[in-house]
Design a protein around this motif. Sequence first.
Motif, mmCIF file in Angstrom:
data_model
loop_
_atom_site.group_PDB
_atom_site.id
_atom_site.type_symbol
_atom_site.label_atom_id
_atom_site.label_comp_id
_atom_site.label_asym_id
_atom_site.label_seq_id
_atom_site.Cartn_x
_atom_site.Cartn_y
_atom_site.Cartn_z
ATOM 1 N N TRP A 35 0.820 -1.211 0.000
ATOM 2 C CA TRP A 35 0.000 0.000 0.000
ATOM 3 C C TRP A 35 0.855 1.262 0.000
ATOM 4 N N CYS A 119 -10.637 -1.322 1.949
ATOM 5 C CA CYS A 119 -10.552 -0.248 2.945
ATOM 6 C C CYS A 119 -11.696 -0.337 3.954
ATOM 7 N N GLN A 129 -11.175 2.052 9.075
ATOM 8 C CA GLN A 129 -11.843 2.044 7.766
ATOM 9 C C GLN A 129 -12.013 3.468 7.242
ATOM 10 N N LEU A 132 -8.487 5.038 6.380
ATOM 11 C CA LEU A 132 -7.878 4.436 5.196
ATOM 12 C C LEU A 132 -8.629 4.830 3.929
ATOM 13 N N THR A 133 -9.948 4.891 4.004
ATOM 14 C CA THR A 133 -10.736 5.310 2.839
ATOM 15 C C THR A 133 -10.389 6.739 2.446
ATOM 16 N N THR A 163 -3.873 -0.049 10.680
ATOM 17 C CA THR A 163 -4.893 -0.572 9.775
ATOM 18 C C THR A 163 -4.257 -1.331 8.615
ATOM 19 N N LYS A 164 -3.190 -0.781 8.049
ATOM 20 C CA LYS A 164 -2.503 -1.468 6.954
ATOM 21 C C LYS A 164 -1.859 -2.766 7.434
#
Length: 410
Positions: A35, A119, A129, A132-133, A163-164
Amino acid sequence: MTSQTAGATAEAVASAVASERTAMVASLIRLTGDWDLAEDCVQDAAERALVRWPRDGMPRSPAAWLTTVARNRALDVLRRRRSERAKLQERAILDAKGAGEVHRRQSGADDRLRLVFTCCHPALALEGQVALTLKVVAGLSTAEIARAFLVSEATMSQRLLRTKRKISNAGIPYRVPPDDLLAPRTSGVLAVLYLIFNAGYGQPDGALAVEALRLARLVVELMPREDEAHGLLALITLQLSRRSTRFDDHGDLVPMEEQDRSRWDATLIESGQTQLRRAALSGLPAGAYQLQARIAAFHATAPRAEETPWEAIVGGLYDALLLALPSPVVGLNRAVAVGFRDGYESGLAALAALDAAGLAGYYLLPAARADFLRRLGRNDEARRAYQAALHLSRAGEPEWRLLQRRLTEL
């Protein structure tokens, strides 16, 4: 590549880059699974375009130019890593380059859908979420997201990193969900977009709300047969049609009945109604977003506050919405609508009948009660209710200032 015109404007360059950014990031994530690498390489391509295109002119195919530059940059980075994984990633990029422009166009929509669903994967924390979005799909910087959610840039950076890592460590697949999971996962995507919209709608600059509009348009483009996606887009569009009148020059909230309706955006109102008509084409019962959008449409098209069709809003829509989405907040909104339909005493009775436990700590319950009491001239009771609402709201925020203003007026 040949240039179409010399000296492309910075605005044209920025627009071309923005329109292709999400597809390029999505494609590079699919090819490499990395990412950060994908985002960095696309950013590098965008920066090169901002330097070269104003000087040399726009290339014949801006998308192909950007994609080539981003993939070449990724190859350079991977070749320097010299690991077995990097070799596999490099081969994936080379194979994709060989497939050519036709493959790029065919896979672009699929890649963006994969990105959106990944995401918004339910295994990720909701705050992750959202972050990341906004970072990967919308292209906001970490600093911009941090400011929007009132946290430090370091805190937001750690949130994105966690999150990643979760995506990698949990083996969350980069794909569109299978058919048996598509409906609930789509609902999750729409819920994230609506959360982003609500986070921005209450702020004077409304930047996040505008990003939510753009993301909702993207989801409708990618899933044109999803009627609730059209419903959410309609809802966001109709709400944003009043954006220029929701706050005064001092950043204070202006209640809907006091707004200058001549300044509402007629183009957005028509666009929202068009989305509602498209949503209805499925012939399925209207979902929660469509019902909320229909309520917003009644408000947006009423010539004056006094002409709002409260009977249709309560009996035709809020009753159905309460069945589709039986939440305390929907019940509160319905009770307020009952007050405007049947009279303020009826509104107070409807508020009293609500499940107070489900709305504990929610400032809008005492605020709604205070408003009805103020309109009835029961000022002592109204003051106490306004004070209760102020105690539950965040000091200094636009909602808090409106409540304080009402209390001062009393």
